[in-house]
Design a protein around this motif. Structure first.
Motif, PDB file in Angstrom:
ATOM      1  N   ASN A  22       0.795  -1.223   0.000  1.00 49.33           N
ATOM      2  CA  ASN A  22       0.000   0.000   0.000  1.00 49.33           C
ATOM      3  C   ASN A  22       0.832   1.280   0.000  1.00 49.33           C
ATOM      4  OD1 ASN A  22       0.730  -1.076   2.552  1.00 49.33           O
ATOM      5  ND2 ASN A  22      -0.590   0.395   3.560  1.00 49.33           N
ATOM      6  N   ARG A  23       2.063   1.230   0.492  1.00 47.74           N
ATOM      7  CA  ARG A  23       2.880   2.441   0.557  1.00 47.74           C
ATOM      8  C   ARG A  23       4.284   2.070   0.995  1.00 47.74           C
ATOM      9  NH1 ARG A  23       2.377   6.126   5.819  1.00 47.74           N
ATOM     10  NH2 ARG A  23       4.468   6.512   5.094  1.00 47.74           N
ATOM     11  N   PHE A  40      -0.023  -5.566   3.139  1.00 45.29           N
ATOM     12  CA  PHE A  40      -0.325  -4.200   3.548  1.00 45.29           C
ATOM     13  C   PHE A  40       0.353  -3.945   4.884  1.00 45.29           C
ATOM     14  CE2 PHE A  40      -3.878  -2.261   1.052  1.00 45.29           C
ATOM     15  CZ  PHE A  40      -3.856  -3.189   0.026  1.00 45.29           C
ATOM     16  N   VAL A  41       0.938  -2.771   5.037  1.00 51.79           N
ATOM     17  CA  VAL A  41       1.580  -2.420   6.303  1.00 51.79           C
ATOM     18  C   VAL A  41       1.031  -1.078   6.752  1.00 51.79           C
ATOM     19  CG1 VAL A  41       3.751  -1.834   7.431  1.00 51.79           C
ATOM     20  CG2 VAL A  41       3.684  -3.717   5.790  1.00 51.79           C
ATOM     21  N   GLY A  42       0.529  -1.033   7.969  1.00 46.32           N
ATOM     22  CA  GLY A  42      -0.013   0.207   8.532  1.00 46.32           C
ATOM     23  C   GLY A  42       0.847   0.694   9.678  1.00 46.32           C
ATOM     24  N   GLY A  43       0.343   1.703  10.361  1.00 50.18           N
ATOM     25  CA  GLY A  43       1.025   2.190  11.549  1.00 50.18           C
ATOM     26  C   GLY A  43       0.401   1.566  12.781  1.00 50.18           C
ATOM     27  N   ARG A  81      -9.463   1.603   2.108  1.00 54.34           N
ATOM     28  CA  ARG A  81      -8.542   0.572   2.576  1.00 54.34           C
ATOM     29  C   ARG A  81      -7.103   1.089   2.487  1.00 54.34           C
ATOM     30  NH1 ARG A  81      -6.707  -4.854  -0.080  1.00 54.34           N
ATOM     31  NH2 ARG A  81      -5.511  -5.596   1.688  1.00 54.34           N
ATOM     32  N   TYR A  82      -6.788   1.779   1.395  1.00 56.29           N
ATOM     33  CA  TYR A  82      -5.441   2.342   1.278  1.00 56.29           C
ATOM     34  C   TYR A  82      -5.254   3.503   2.239  1.00 56.29           C
ATOM     35  CZ  TYR A  82      -3.905  -0.489  -2.616  1.00 56.29           C
ATOM     36  OH  TYR A  82      -3.484  -1.540  -3.368  1.00 56.29           O
ATOM     37  N   SER A 123      -4.725   2.522   6.031  1.00 58.58           N
ATOM     38  CA  SER A 123      -3.388   2.111   6.424  1.00 58.58           C
ATOM     39  C   SER A 123      -2.399   3.243   6.213  1.00 58.58           C
ATOM     40  CB  SER A 123      -2.972   0.868   5.652  1.00 58.58           C
ATOM     41  OG  SER A 123      -3.330   0.969   4.318  1.00 58.58           O
ATOM     42  N   PHE A 124      -2.756   4.192   5.356  1.00 52.07           N
ATOM     43  CA  PHE A 124      -1.880   5.341   5.125  1.00 52.07           C
ATOM     44  C   PHE A 124      -1.973   6.325   6.288  1.00 52.07           C
ATOM     45  CE2 PHE A 124      -0.376   9.184   3.107  1.00 52.07           C
ATOM     46  CZ  PHE A 124       0.629   8.721   2.294  1.00 52.07           C
ATOM     47  N   ALA A 148      -2.996   5.858   9.283  1.00 52.28           N
ATOM     48  CA  ALA A 148      -2.794   5.338  10.635  1.00 52.28           C
ATOM     49  C   ALA A 148      -1.468   5.826  11.213  1.00 52.28           C
ATOM     50  CB  ALA A 148      -2.844   3.818  10.622  1.00 52.28           C
ATOM     51  N   ARG A 149      -0.590   6.264  10.359  1.00 48.55           N
ATOM     52  CA  ARG A 149       0.695   6.719  10.866  1.00 48.55           C
ATOM     53  C   ARG A 149       0.869   8.206  10.604  1.00 48.55           C
ATOM     54  NH1 ARG A 149       5.870   6.263  12.289  1.00 48.55           N
ATOM     55  NH2 ARG A 149       7.446   6.811  10.781  1.00 48.55           N
TER      56      ARG A 149
END
Lengths: 374, 242
Positions: free
Chosen positions: A34-35, A117-120, B234-235, B238-239, B241-242
């Motif tokens: 995702n980023r 997917f990796v989030g914070g 969804r993107y 997760s974007f 969240a930080r």
């Protein structure tokens, strides 16, 4: 044995080393589905730990080289594998540049890929970090099980049910242990260890010279957590030393009077009455909420007479025989409404419990919590 | 469809499953849901676990490792699962089970749940485009015309502008959508760069024409826009969240 991997696409090392005190920091770029993220990792710090410490929720489960969940792919840079023969290596293909981020340190700036997917870190969850500690009190719990405490250099926030990765002075590799106690910002963590013949850590701790043994800790880790805002009944199915994290969950719940309006079901499986421990603590929980807590001790390898003796000795606990998930299935019939399940113990016991809860009890997956260690 | 005979229907018990191999080595999981047969990718999209080792109760397939689940009728994620399963077309003829590869358009979660009529009209717009490794599909500032669905390969994104750009994720699953600005009015310029990191095939659909079809089928149009919002959040979740 030391093994160092260098990605084929390494461009003109030397790395862009940043001096920070005595330690050298390396820059890591993680490209997730995702980023992308960037963070600094210390010279001797596992790549995974650097990411988690920076509140990037990189995938992991055991964090100690077994489960393979932290698998990543090196795109550019150089890494060094601290444990080339770890059991988790069966999940990676080094020819594709894959490595376990929990076992590798950076030898240069890195670019790596994570396929998920990796989030914070979500707000309110403790971000893991490094602690120094020292082995304090030790206490024999059963024939081959011992409790030990680690006194920390600073307080540590964690959620009930979490674990730490512990690295003992002079013993290679780290191992995961669930906290047994629960307190607000404690400076002492309690753990349980089972004796493994020939196991470096257990031989050392079960020996006489482990007092004041230095320990490096990283955590808190793990997602099988309990918070009183859960507002559900609690079902704990634990085999052997898997009871450790459940004790932390029960301690917090009892401390916050959670069981005055919720039920607690505890199924604790061991082989024989001789292998049993934490019975005093479990009886105390039961005594506080006799109507709302059930504790069933399940002995898989004890005859009828042994079972009766044990039941007489611990009169407020219930006893049953067979495997722990089977007993849970028998006793829980009709009690699954509004239940959150926590599972821990040997992998076959956890797998069998999952089958029970999904296929027989028809629970949904978001009401089952466990951390896979294998 | 070009189809491969993979087994006899009686090889798979009711509410059972079996992993088979297609010509070309692709692994496929065949499930027997009370006499109806379905075929999905054999490996969990989460962590490369064989789904045939999981649990199947006739309705829901569960991966035993991390309890991701899918509805066996659609392959749509249930509960903890974060990605759908790639499905294959299945035909049973005289007890023989045949499996064929489904088109990326049918797999695209952006068009999940729309009517057969709208699906057929969209299929009429499809243009298959092939790109070699390192080819650029669109660059920053390029005019927005098409939306794309990945058929095979790998597409990576760069975000930002001028010389301040950073990597922005990548697509590897068949049926994934990109270039979705073409679905939205008044988005004339690309704000990202999409390039292929390996030989890739994509399906291109002209955004204006897709929107015209959706305007003629308002229920489907609502469904597609709901799917798009779901995908974007969804993107963003997760974007942010930080």
């Amino acid at each position: 044995m030391d093994i160092t991997y260098r990605s084929k696409s390494v461009r003109g090392a030397p790395a862009n080393l940043v001096s920070k005190g005595k330690s050298i920091a390396m820059k890591v770029q993680v490209r997730a589905r995702n980023r992308a993220y960037e963070y600094a990792v210390q010279e001797h710090e596992q790549v995974l730990f650097g990411g988690l410490r920076n509140a990037i929720e990189m995938p992991y489960e055991c964090a100690t080289g077994t489960c393979g969940t932290c698998k990543a792919r090196l795109i550019e840079g150089e890494i060094h594998d601290l444990w080339p023969n770890s059991p988790g290596k069966k999940h990676v293909n080094p020819e594709k540049g894959e490595f376990l981020s929990c076992q590798c340190v950076a030898r240069s700036d890195l670019t790596m890929e994570i396929r998920g997917f990796v989030g914070g870190y979500p707000p309110g969850r403790s971000v893991p970090r490094h602690f120094n500690g020292r082995v304090g009190a030790k206490r024999d719990l059963a024939k081959d099980v011992m409790a030990f405490s680690v006194d920390l250099d600073e307080p540590c926030d964690f959620d009930a049910g979490q674990f730490m990765a512990l690295k003992f002075e002079g013993i290679p590799g780290s191992r995961g242990y669930s906290m047994v106690n629960y307190a607000h910002r404690p400076e002492r963590l309690d753990f349980v260890i089972k004796r493994m013949p020939g196991g470096g850590v257990s031989e050392r701790l079960f020996g006489s010279d482990s007092k004041a043994l230095d320990v490096q800790l990283f955590g808190p880790l793990g997602k099988a957590t309990f918070h009183p805002s859960l507002d559900k009944d609690i079902l704990c199915i634990a085999g052997g030393s898997g009871i450790a994290g459940m004790m932390s969950i029960l301690s917090r719940a009892v401390h916050e009077d959670y069981f005055s309006c919720h039920k607690g079901y505890v199924f604790f499986g061991v082989r024989t009455a001789e292998d049993l421990f934490f019975t005093d603590e479990l009886q105390e929980f039961k005594a506080r909420y006799p109507e709302h807590i059930r504790v069933v001790i399940v002995l898989s390898d004890e005859d009828q007479r042994g079972l009766e003796v044990a039941a007489t000795k611990h009169s407020t606990l219930e006893f049953d025989s067979g495997f722990v998930h089977e007993a849970a299935g028998r006793h829980m019939k009709g009690s699954y409404d509004n239940v959150m399940s926590y599972l821990a113990g040997p992998p076959p016991a956890v797998d069998a419990s999952i089958r029970l809860l999904l296929l027989e009890a028809r629970l949904t997956t978001d009401t089952i919590r466990y951390d896979k260690f294998s | 469809m070009s189809k491969t005979r993979v087994c006899r229907s009686e090889d798979i018990p009711t509410n059972g499953m079996k992993q088979v191999e297609l010509d070309g080595g692709q692994q496929v999981l065949i499930l027997n849901a009370d006499g109806r047969y379905f075929a999905y990718q054999a490996i969990c999209p989460h962590q490369e676990v064989a789904l045939c080792e999981g649990l199947f109760d006739g309705q829901v397939l569960t991966c035993h490792e991390h309890l991701w689940q899918w509805d066996v009728e659609t392959g749509a994620p249930v509960g903890l699962a974060e990605a759908p399963l790639e499905f294959f077309d299945v035909v049973v003829e005289e007890g023989d089970v045949f499996v064929g590869v489904a088109s990326a358009l049918k797999l695209a979660s952006i068009f999940e749940g729309i009517s057969d009529e709208a699906q057929a009209q969209l299929a009429g717009l499809m243009r298959e485009e092939s790109y070699h490794a390192d080819a650029v599909i669109y660059d920053f500032g390029a005019p927005v015309e098409d939306l794309y669905i990945l058929e095979k390969g790998r597409v990576e994104f760069m975000l930002g502008r001028d010389d301040r750009t950073s990597p922005g994720g990548f697509l590897i699953s068949k049926g994934e959508l990109f270039g979705w600005a073409a679905l939205i009015a008044d988005q004339p310029r690309r704000i990202a760069k999409a390039s292929c990191k390996e030989e890739s095939t994509v399906i291109a659909l002209n955004g204006n024409e897709v929107r015209a079809i959706l305007a003629d089928h308002p229920v489907d149009g609502h469904r597609v826009m709901s799917n798009l919002v779901h995908l974007i959040t969804r993107y963003l979740a997760s974007f942010g969240a930080r």
